[in-house]
Design a protein around this motif. Structure first.
Motif, PDB file in Angstrom:
ATOM      1  N   PRO A  72       0.971  -1.078   0.054  1.00 36.78           N
ATOM      2  CA  PRO A  72       0.149   0.074  -0.019  1.00 36.78           C
ATOM      3  C   PRO A  72       1.012   1.406  -0.029  1.00 36.78           C
ATOM      4  N   MET A  73       0.283   2.254  -0.827  1.00 42.39           N
ATOM      5  CA  MET A  73       0.801   3.606  -0.699  1.00 42.39           C
ATOM      6  C   MET A  73       0.246   4.695  -0.247  1.00 42.39           C
ATOM      7  N   THR A  74      -0.868   4.826  -0.789  1.00 41.46           N
ATOM      8  CA  THR A  74      -1.687   6.124  -0.384  1.00 41.46           C
ATOM      9  C   THR A  74      -3.331   5.484  -0.192  1.00 41.46           C
ATOM     10  N   GLN A 125     -10.504   4.064   0.587  1.00 37.15           N
ATOM     11  CA  GLN A 125      -9.966   3.818  -0.680  1.00 37.15           C
ATOM     12  C   GLN A 125      -8.400   3.543  -0.637  1.00 37.15           C
ATOM     13  N   VAL A 126      -7.667   2.778  -0.896  1.00 36.53           N
ATOM     14  CA  VAL A 126      -6.570   2.325  -0.950  1.00 36.53           C
ATOM     15  C   VAL A 126      -5.836   1.881  -2.350  1.00 36.53           C
ATOM     16  N   THR A 127      -4.836   2.776  -2.450  1.00 42.80           N
ATOM     17  CA  THR A 127      -3.826   2.467  -3.802  1.00 42.80           C
ATOM     18  C   THR A 127      -2.547   1.983  -3.396  1.00 42.80           C
ATOM     19  N   GLY A 128      -2.256   0.737  -3.798  1.00 44.53           N
ATOM     20  CA  GLY A 128      -0.801   0.265  -3.741  1.00 44.53           C
ATOM     21  C   GLY A 128      -0.244  -0.171  -4.842  1.00 44.53           C
ATOM     22  N   MET A 129       1.052  -0.776  -4.948  1.00 42.86           N
ATOM     23  CA  MET A 129       1.815  -0.828  -6.202  1.00 42.86           C
ATOM     24  C   MET A 129       2.374  -2.395  -6.177  1.00 42.86           C
ATOM     25  N   VAL A 130       2.236  -2.897  -7.470  1.00 46.76           N
ATOM     26  CA  VAL A 130       2.671  -4.461  -7.329  1.00 46.76           C
ATOM     27  C   VAL A 130       3.586  -4.368  -8.872  1.00 46.76           C
ATOM     28  N   HIS A 131       4.355  -5.525  -8.845  1.00 50.95           N
ATOM     29  CA  HIS A 131       5.081  -5.826  -9.994  1.00 50.95           C
ATOM     30  C   HIS A 131       3.980  -6.509 -11.101  1.00 50.95           C
ATOM     31  N   PRO A 132       3.867  -6.282 -12.186  1.00 53.59           N
ATOM     32  CA  PRO A 132       2.562  -6.725 -13.259  1.00 53.59           C
ATOM     33  C   PRO A 132       2.962  -8.149 -13.360  1.00 53.59           C
ATOM     34  N   GLU A 133       4.220  -8.718 -13.127  1.00 48.24           N
ATOM     35  CA  GLU A 133       4.322 -10.251 -13.054  1.00 48.24           C
ATOM     36  C   GLU A 133       4.180 -11.022 -11.884  1.00 48.24           C
TER      37      GLU A 133
END
Ligand code: CO
Ligand code: CO
Length: 320
Positions: A72-74, A125-133
């Motif tokens: 999670p980031m924001t 509402q939460v936005t996170g990051m993930v590697h597409p693979e």
């Protein structure tokens, strides 16, 4: 949670996970190595203590990011309060509970929105990051995988008993400590092993509901061993008294056509479809890695329950 809004959009190749598979969050490709993970969840108070409710709301919202393999980031806050009826102090404590959880998870609170509503509600509402693979989907379980769960079920019954005014302090404490427990550490343990066969988290749709989503999306049978599923100690007596919330009954109705129930224990079957708030991760790994999985959780002092396995289709749940 329970109601997913399904609007298929196949026109945009950047949508890596859309709504078709009822996954925990949407995933949107940003560049070669980054994809955004986005989720939103809010609900009415599940406990009386506003600060603890705020914590549960934040832990629950963050969970869908972890269930996708993301970080999670924001976050943005959603708040509905009966104007003039709720003490500003109470609202402040709800927000403070959530703020502390976000801070603990290095998630930046960027803002929010509140409306006047006779029934209080809060979430994020939460936005996170993930590697597409390295997206952890709920739709990729394979025959031969073992099914694991990280938290007990039974919060639906417990919350109903609380609302009915018959819950003991001990049972409330047990359920509360489970609901404020973040899935971040469990997700780290899974990540230390590589990508799981599939992963989701258990929330309002109940354990069997989420198991059915896994089965339906991957075309496999999910075998659940009922007596291996951890249940909150304080939930059993209220289940026997029939204190299931309406959502839990709907879950069971929905799953029943896909359920091969060999358990012969209707009460346990009902408990396994009980609506969960802030539940654990439900994930799979190939049987050959079962020892490593157990060891990774043991080394971190984290709870883990082996509750079944994935078999060849057709899509269904076999409950034994
Ligand atoms: Co959700
Ligand atoms: Co989820």
């Amino acid at each position: 949670m329970l109601q997913h809004i399904v609007v298929e959009d196949k026109s945009d190749a950047r949508i890596l996970v859309g709504m078709e598979t009822h996954d925990d969050a949407g995933v949107f490709q940003w560049d070669e190595t980054h994809a955004l993970v986005q989720t939103i969840d809010f609900f009415t108070p599940v406990v009386d203590d506003p600060e603890i409710f705020g914590r549960i709301a934040a832990v629950n919202a963050l969970s869908d990011i972890y269930a996708m393999g993301g970080v999670p980031m924001t976050a943005l806050n959603l708040l509905a309060i009966p104007a003039g009826e709720l003490e500003p102090e109470v609202v402040a404590r709800m927000l403070e509970g959530g703020r502390r959880v976000l801070e603990d998870h290095h998630t930046a609170l960027l803002g929010g929105h509140s409306i006047d509503d006779p029934e209080p509600k809060m979430g994020y509402q939460v936005t996170g990051m993930v590697h597409p693979e390295h997206i952890w989907r709920n739709s990729t379980a394979q025959a031969g995988d073992v099914l694991w769960l990280t938290k007990p079920v039974g919060t639906g019954v417990v919350i109903k008993a609380l609302k009915d005014g018959v819950l003991s302090a001990e049972a409330l404490q047990e359920a509360t400590s489970m609901m404020v427990t973040s899935n971040a550490a469990s997700a780290d343990a899974v990540r230390s092993l590589g990508d799981p066969g599939s992963c989701t988290d258990v929330t309002g749709f109940g354990l069997l509901g989420h198991a059915w989503e896994m089965a339906g999306a991957a075309g496999v049978s999910v075998r659940v061993v009922g007596r291996e599923v951890p249940i909150l100690a304080g939930a059993s007596s209220h289940a026997r008294a029939g204190r299931f919330p309406a959502g839990s009954r709907r879950n069971l109705d929905y799953v029943r056509p896909h359920l091969d129930d060999r358990l012969g224990d209707p009460l346990l079957t009902a408990m396994l479809s009980d609506a969960v708030t802030s539940g654990g991760l439900l994930f799979t790994f190939p049987e050959a890695r079962a020892r490593e999985v157990t060891e990774a959780f043991r080394a971190r002092g984290l709870a883990l329950y082996r509750i079944g396995r994935i078999e060849e289709g057709p899509s269904r749940i076999i409950l034994e």
